[in-house]
Write an enzyme that holds these catalytic residues in place. Structure first.
Site, short mmCIF file in Angstrom:
data_model
loop_
_atom_site.label_atom_id
_atom_site.label_comp_id
_atom_site.label_asym_id
_atom_site.label_seq_id
_atom_site.Cartn_x
_atom_site.Cartn_y
_atom_site.Cartn_z
N SER A 1 49.24 45.22 32.78
CA SER A 1 50.00 46.39 32.27
C SER A 1 49.13 47.01 31.01
CB SER A 1 51.27 46.10 31.71
OG SER A 1 51.89 45.49 32.86
N THR B 1 43.06 44.78 45.59
CA THR B 1 43.44 45.08 47.08
C THR B 1 42.16 45.29 48.04
OG1 THR B 1 45.52 46.44 46.25
CG2 THR B 1 44.17 47.18 48.60
N GLN C 1 70.53 50.74 55.09
CA GLN C 1 71.80 50.51 55.05
C GLN C 1 72.46 51.43 56.21
OE1 GLN C 1 72.79 48.14 52.98
NE2 GLN C 1 75.09 48.19 53.60
N GLY D 1 72.01 46.55 61.01
CA GLY D 1 71.03 45.56 61.51
C GLY D 1 69.44 46.17 61.99
N GLU E 1 49.73 50.33 40.09
CA GLU E 1 49.02 51.46 39.37
C GLU E 1 49.97 51.53 38.12
OE1 GLU E 1 46.88 53.89 40.53
OE2 GLU E 1 46.42 52.80 42.24
N SER F 1 56.77 50.32 36.34
CA SER F 1 57.81 51.41 36.10
C SER F 1 57.80 51.46 34.41
CB SER F 1 59.00 51.39 36.50
OG SER F 1 59.15 51.85 38.09
C1 LIG Z 1 50.10 43.99 45.98
C2 LIG Z 1 49.03 44.60 44.98
C3 LIG Z 1 47.94 45.26 44.91
C4 LIG Z 1 47.13 45.46 43.64
N1 LIG Z 1 45.86 46.10 43.68
C5 LIG Z 1 45.29 46.32 42.50
C6 LIG Z 1 43.86 46.79 42.83
O1 LIG Z 1 43.40 47.08 43.73
N2 LIG Z 1 43.09 46.63 41.54
C7 LIG Z 1 43.65 46.28 40.34
O2 LIG Z 1 42.98 46.46 39.23
N3 LIG Z 1 45.04 46.13 40.13
C8 LIG Z 1 45.69 45.85 41.24
N4 LIG Z 1 47.10 45.38 41.20
C9 LIG Z 1 47.66 45.00 39.82
C10 LIG Z 1 48.67 46.08 39.16
O3 LIG Z 1 48.07 47.03 38.78
C11 LIG Z 1 49.47 45.00 38.38
O4 LIG Z 1 50.29 44.09 38.89
C12 LIG Z 1 50.27 45.83 37.25
O5 LIG Z 1 49.34 46.70 36.68
C13 LIG Z 1 51.01 44.83 36.58
O6 LIG Z 1 50.17 43.83 36.05
P1 LIG Z 1 50.69 42.51 35.90
O7 LIG Z 1 50.96 42.04 37.45
O8 LIG Z 1 49.69 41.46 35.28
O9 LIG Z 1 52.08 42.25 35.15
P2 LIG Z 1 52.52 42.02 33.40
O10 LIG Z 1 51.14 43.24 32.83
O11 LIG Z 1 52.22 40.63 33.05
O12 LIG Z 1 53.64 42.76 33.25
C14 LIG Z 1 54.73 42.12 34.09
C15 LIG Z 1 55.97 42.89 34.04
O13 LIG Z 1 56.41 42.97 32.67
C16 LIG Z 1 56.97 44.13 32.30
N5 LIG Z 1 55.91 45.08 31.42
C17 LIG Z 1 54.90 45.04 30.96
N6 LIG Z 1 54.34 45.67 29.98
C18 LIG Z 1 55.77 46.06 29.58
C19 LIG Z 1 55.89 46.85 28.11
N7 LIG Z 1 55.03 47.36 27.46
N8 LIG Z 1 57.07 47.17 27.92
C20 LIG Z 1 58.09 46.83 28.68
N9 LIG Z 1 58.01 46.18 29.99
C21 LIG Z 1 56.54 45.63 30.14
C22 LIG Z 1 56.68 45.21 33.40
O14 LIG Z 1 58.04 44.89 34.12
C23 LIG Z 1 55.72 44.31 34.59
O15 LIG Z 1 56.15 44.50 35.68
C24 LIG Z 1 47.75 45.35 42.44
C25 LIG Z 1 48.90 44.34 42.33
C26 LIG Z 1 49.78 44.22 43.61
C27 LIG Z 1 51.21 43.41 43.42
#
Ligand SMILES: Cc1cc2nc3c(=O)[nH]c(=O)nc-3n(C[C@H](O)[C@H](O)[C@H](O)COP(=O)(O)OP(=O)(O)OC[C@H]3O[C@@H](n4cnc5c(N)ncnc54)[C@H](O)[C@@H]3O)c2cc1C
Length: 402
Positions: free
Chosen positions: A146, A173, A350, A354, A377, A380
């Site tokens: 993030s 990915t 919904q 089924g 990306e 939220s």
């Molecule tokens: C199927 C899949 C494919 C992906 N493909 C790629 C790819 O090709 N290349 C790539 O680089 N990345 C990829 N990602 C990574 C994706 O971009 C990250 O999972 C995403 O940016 C969130 O990072 P994290 O999972 O480390 O969650 P974290 O950064 O640990 O965050 C966890 C949760 O904490 C909350 N959060 C985080 N920061 C804040 C804030 N400041 N304030 C409030 N809440 C917050 C959010 O709810 C977040 O979901 C992929 C992820 C998935 C699941």
């Protein structure tokens, strides 16, 4: 035939050429993509090389395979609004999130490659456009995705004519299946009050010191962990300038967010249209399902939210085309587009009951994939933070007290 065929697209007047483009993509999806998709297993992530070649040749005839390539490299660049229309329409298929159209006019290199050297463009960019190479982009790490600038711990150190990379990337990915990838690594920790400096590197899967571990997730196409242990990257594979990789990554992410939202809207529109067809023909006590207010409210809420999401996306795309800064608009589109699509597909399931969760229908797959779209990306919450900060920065108070 839905109301979408109207020239005035839900209150947004599309130029005539984009209406023609949209109709052309619809025909292509119906006549070329659907028959191929109907033969694929439920959780397929693509079609056969032969089918892909066939689809690409038609897309080539339509002039739609080089739309992300700058003119100086033989490309046929199109407006962001056109890109949004193509993404929205070509997502309306079973493989929705993996379209546009089974790689026919999707794919291509991440646009950051066009900022590379002529040699990098020739070696990686052009073959990607021709469909012979496929790339991954690796920003996220186990420390978090993030806040990438601070979370990137993968380190790159210069040694002679090579850079040596150590660290791990997560959730990347298609990494193991790709022919090359762009990895972002820390080349300087930054000083007092200065952010770390990040550099982009082009890597190939056979480079010494790189390995991949598949991570099974909710959707069919797997992401990978990438392990870098003294991975040697030739100096000429630095993409852009040393230390300037973060702005490269940010521009790429912002650029991708508006079409990303458009793809989700396309999937959700298809789900809603399918549900409308279903409820009109599903008998329940006292008539058909479509006569029930509970069902009508789900349809009404979905229609309103989808129109709003689409208008946001078209307006933001038009602002990109006018050369405006759309960082906040892109966050608004990504947030509202992905969350709306998730709610709409949930309601469609919904209404189907089924059948909504049966593997033979695409809805359960769209539901799973749209769940990921609220995280990938930028989650939220991070987009809400960007939007709120901008609002607070630019708003002192209403006129009531002023
Ligand atoms: C199927 C899949 C494919 C992906 N493909 C790629 C790819 O090709 N290349 C790539 O680089 N990345 C990829 N990602 C990574 C994706 O971009 C990250 O999972 C995403 O940016 C969130 O990072 P994290 O999972 O480390 O969650 P974290 O950064 O640990 O965050 C966890 C949760 O904490 C909350 N959060 C985080 N920061 C804040 C804030 N400041 N304030 C409030 N809440 C917050 C959010 O709810 C977040 O979901 C992929 C992820 C998935 C699941």
């Amino acid at each position: 035939m839905t109301q979408q065929t109207a020239a005035n697209h839900y209150g947004f007047t599309l130029p005539e050429e984009l209406i023609l483009l949209r109709d052309q993509i619809r025909r292509f999806m119906r006549e070329e993509v659907k028959p191929i998709e109907d033969e694929l297993p439920h959780d397929a992530t693509g079609c056969s090389a032969e089918d892909r070649k066939h689809l690409r040749s038609i897309a080539e005839e339509m002039g739609l395979t080089r739309t992300s390539v700058p003119e100086e490299y033989g490309g046929n660049p199109i407006s962001t609004l056109a890109r949004v229309i193509i993404t929205e329409e070509s997502s309306k298929c079973r493989l929705g999130a993996y379209s546009p159209a089974l790689g026919a006019f999707g794919g291509g290199p991440p646009n950051i490659i066009w900022g590379g050297t002529p040699q990098q463009i020739e070696k990686y960019g052009i073959p990607s456009v021709e469909g012979s190479l496929f790339a991954f982009v690796a920003i996220t790490e186990p420390t978090g995705g993030s806040d990438p600038r601070n979370n990137i711990q993968t380190r790159a150190v210069k040694k002679g004519s090579h850079w040596i990379l150590n660290g791990r990337k997560m959730w990347i990915t298609g990494a193991k299946l790709a022919s090359y990838g762009i990895i972002f690594a820390r080349t300087d920790d930054g000083g007092e009050g200065q952010p770390p400096q990040i550099t982009a590197f082009i890597v190939e899967p056979h480079f010494p010191g790189i390995s991949f571990n598949e991570i099974e997730v909710i959707r069919a196409l797997s992401p990978y962990e990438i392990v870098l242990e003294d991975c040697e990257i030739p100096e000429e594979n630095v993409l852009g300038k040393v230390g300037e990789g973060f702005s490269v990554a940010q521009n790429w992410l912002v650029d991708a967010r508006i079409p990303y939202a458009a793809g989700c809207i396309g999937i959700a529109q298809e789900a809603l249209d399918m549900a409308c067809g279903w409820v009109k023909n599903r008998p329940v006590r006292g008539g058909m399902l479509d006569g029930k207010q509970a069902i009508q409210w789900m349809i009404a809420d979905s229609e309103v939210e989808l129109r709003a999401a689409r208008l946001l996306v078209y307006a933001a795309a038009s602002r990109v085309d006018a050369g405006e800064n759309v960082k906040v608009d892109a966050s608004i589109c990504k947030l509202y587009g992905t969350e709306t699509a998730g709610r709409v597909v949930d309601r469609a399931i919904q209404m189907f009951g089924g059948m909504g969760v049966a593997k033979e229908m695409p809805l359960e797959r769209w539901y799973r994939e749209l769940r990921v779209k609220r995280i990938g990306e930028g989650p939220s919450e991070v987009h809400r933070m960007v939007i709120a900060r901008d609002k607070l920065r630019n708003t002192d108070g209403g006129s009531y007290f002023g």
